[in-house]
Design an enzyme around this catalytic site. Structure first.
Site, PDB file in Angstrom:
ATOM      1  CE1 TYR A  32       0.834  -0.328   4.352  1.00  0.00           C
ATOM      2  CE2 TYR A  32       0.092   2.037   4.189  1.00  0.00           C
ATOM      3  CZ  TYR A  32       0.755   1.062   5.000  1.00  0.00           C
ATOM      4  OH  TYR A  32       1.248   1.388   6.215  1.00  0.00           O
ATOM      5  CE  LYS A 146       3.329   3.451   3.754  1.00  0.00           C
ATOM      6  NZ  LYS A 146       3.856   3.603   5.288  1.00  0.00           N
ATOM      7  CD  GLU A 178       9.328   1.730  10.974  1.00  0.00           C
ATOM      8  OE1 GLU A 178       9.390   2.730  10.269  1.00  0.00           O
ATOM      9  OE2 GLU A 178       9.360   0.480  10.309  1.00  0.00           O
ATOM     10  CG  LEU A 202       7.705   2.118   5.397  1.00  0.00           C
ATOM     11  CD1 LEU A 202       7.884   3.398   4.922  1.00  0.00           C
ATOM     12  CD2 LEU A 202       8.043   0.992   4.302  1.00  0.00           C
TER      13      LEU A 202
HETATM   14  C1  LIG Z   1       4.392   4.770   6.081  1.00  0.00           C
HETATM   15  C2  LIG Z   1       5.157   4.365   7.208  1.00  0.00           C
HETATM   16  C3  LIG Z   1       6.032   5.268   8.006  1.00  0.00           C
HETATM   17  C4  LIG Z   1       6.091   6.761   7.306  1.00  0.00           C
HETATM   18  O1  LIG Z   1       6.347   6.903   6.084  1.00  0.00           O
HETATM   19  P1  LIG Z   1       6.066   8.361   5.073  1.00  0.00           P
HETATM   20  O2  LIG Z   1       6.241   8.016   3.917  1.00  0.00           O
HETATM   21  O3  LIG Z   1       6.790   9.346   5.997  1.00  0.00           O
HETATM   22  O4  LIG Z   1       4.349   8.525   5.335  1.00  0.00           O
HETATM   23  C5  LIG Z   1       6.923   4.993   8.863  1.00  0.00           C
HETATM   24  N1  LIG Z   1       6.894   3.657   9.110  1.00  0.00           N
HETATM   25  C6  LIG Z   1       5.919   2.617   8.828  1.00  0.00           C
HETATM   26  C7  LIG Z   1       5.970   1.746   9.661  1.00  0.00           C
HETATM   27  C8  LIG Z   1       5.061   3.076   7.702  1.00  0.00           C
HETATM   28  O5  LIG Z   1       4.099   2.216   7.546  1.00  0.00           O
END
Ligand SMILES: *Cc1c(COP(=O)(O)O)cnc(C)c1O
Length: 282
Positions: A32, A146, A178, A202
């Site tokens: 996604y 993702k 994270e 990510l």
């Molecule tokens: C989507 C996501 C992020 C943040 O990514 P952005 O591209 O800045 O929105 C960080 N960690 C995880 C686990 C994510 O799924």
């Protein structure tokens, strides 16, 4: 009437049905992306769509979409719903086939769905900061994808919700990775520290924008693992995501960061982020 995208076609949300045997439903077998809309323009859309294509490639999902075709679809969706400020969620699953773990042979068509939601920037939180809690990172070892498999992230976020926190920051044996849906930064002595963009996190687009701002402002951006203890003793702490932007953290596990005040580097990064919204929305 809310319109959503189902395999590139705009349909009424109530009529958008997906199959019982969709592999996204059975296995979380899909990927996604989430893109922000500011003032009727897509923010860093190219970076988001390139990441979606990478996620697809990493799970061996063959798709015909391109950055250009995805941009067009998402614009069409936003326009159909009259959304000028908000976000677009899109996902692609490996398609519909009787439940069996291996990829279907012959392969089946992927299923693309997307919806758009209107909302404003989180101005109050950006001004005053948020609370986070810390929790063990129990996820798999390909967090760089993702993927629709978000059970670890869901459990972490639920833990945060239970303790009235905005986010749960995860760690592997004391090394901060994270948040459940955000990247994490510890600022110490003027240096911005964050986990390297490897398989354990990510690689956020907002994280990349923060890196660009650091380059612009001659702030050292140090991609190196750090511990929970380092995080809790940082001068300033930030989480970042497409929806949270450059979000100050003023409390960790109930203890204040920087006496509960938002710090100067955070403010500088937020100002830089506002400039990037202007320069990188199309
Ligand atoms: C989507 C996501 C992020 C943040 O990514 P952005 O591209 O800045 O929105 C960080 N960690 C995880 C686990 C994510 O799924």
């Amino acid at each position: 009437m809310t319109k959503v995208l189902l395999n590139d076609v705009l349909v009424d949300e109530q009529e958008a049905k997906v199959a019982f045997n969709d592999r996204g439903y059975n296995f979380g077998d899909g990927i996604y992306e989430y893109v922000r809309i500011y003032d009727n323009k897509l923010f860093t859309a190219k970076e988001h769509f390139e990441r979606l294509l990478r996620s697809a490639a990493e799970i061996g999902l063959d798709i015909d979409y391109t950055v250009e075709s995805l941009t067009e679809l998402v614009r069409k969706l936003a326009e159909a719903n009259g959304v000028t400020d908000g976000g677009v969620y899109m996902q692609i699953t490996r398609g519909v086939a009787p439940r069996d773990h291996p990829f279907p042979t012959p392969s089946v068509n992927p299923v693309f769905t997307a919806f758009v939601k209107a909302y404003e920037r989180p101005f109050d939180e950006l001004q005053n900061g948020v609370a986070i809690v810390t929790t063990e990172d129990i996820r798999w070892l390909r967090c760089d994808i993702k993927s629709l498999n978000l059970l670890g992230n869901v459990l972490a976020k639920e833990y945060a919700t239970k303790y009235n926190a905005e986010e749960a920051v995860q760690h592997r044996e004391g090394v901060v990775t994270e948040g459940a849906s955000s990247n994490v930064f510890a600022i110490k002595d003027g240096v911005v520290h964050t986990h390297p963009a490897n398989n354990l996190i990510l690689n956020g687009i907002t994280r990349r924008v923060i890196q660009w701002i650091c380059d612009d402002e001659n702030i050292t951006f140090n991609e190196a693992p750090f511990t929970l203890e380092f995080l809790k003793n940082a001068d300033e702490v930030i989480i970042s995501s497409t929806s949270a932007e450059v979000m100050p953290v003023v409390k960790i596990d109930g203890e204040p960061v920087n006496n509960g005040e938002v710090g100067p580097i955070t403010r500088k990064l937020q100002e830089g982020f506002d400039r990037y919204i202007q320069s990188h929305s199309y």
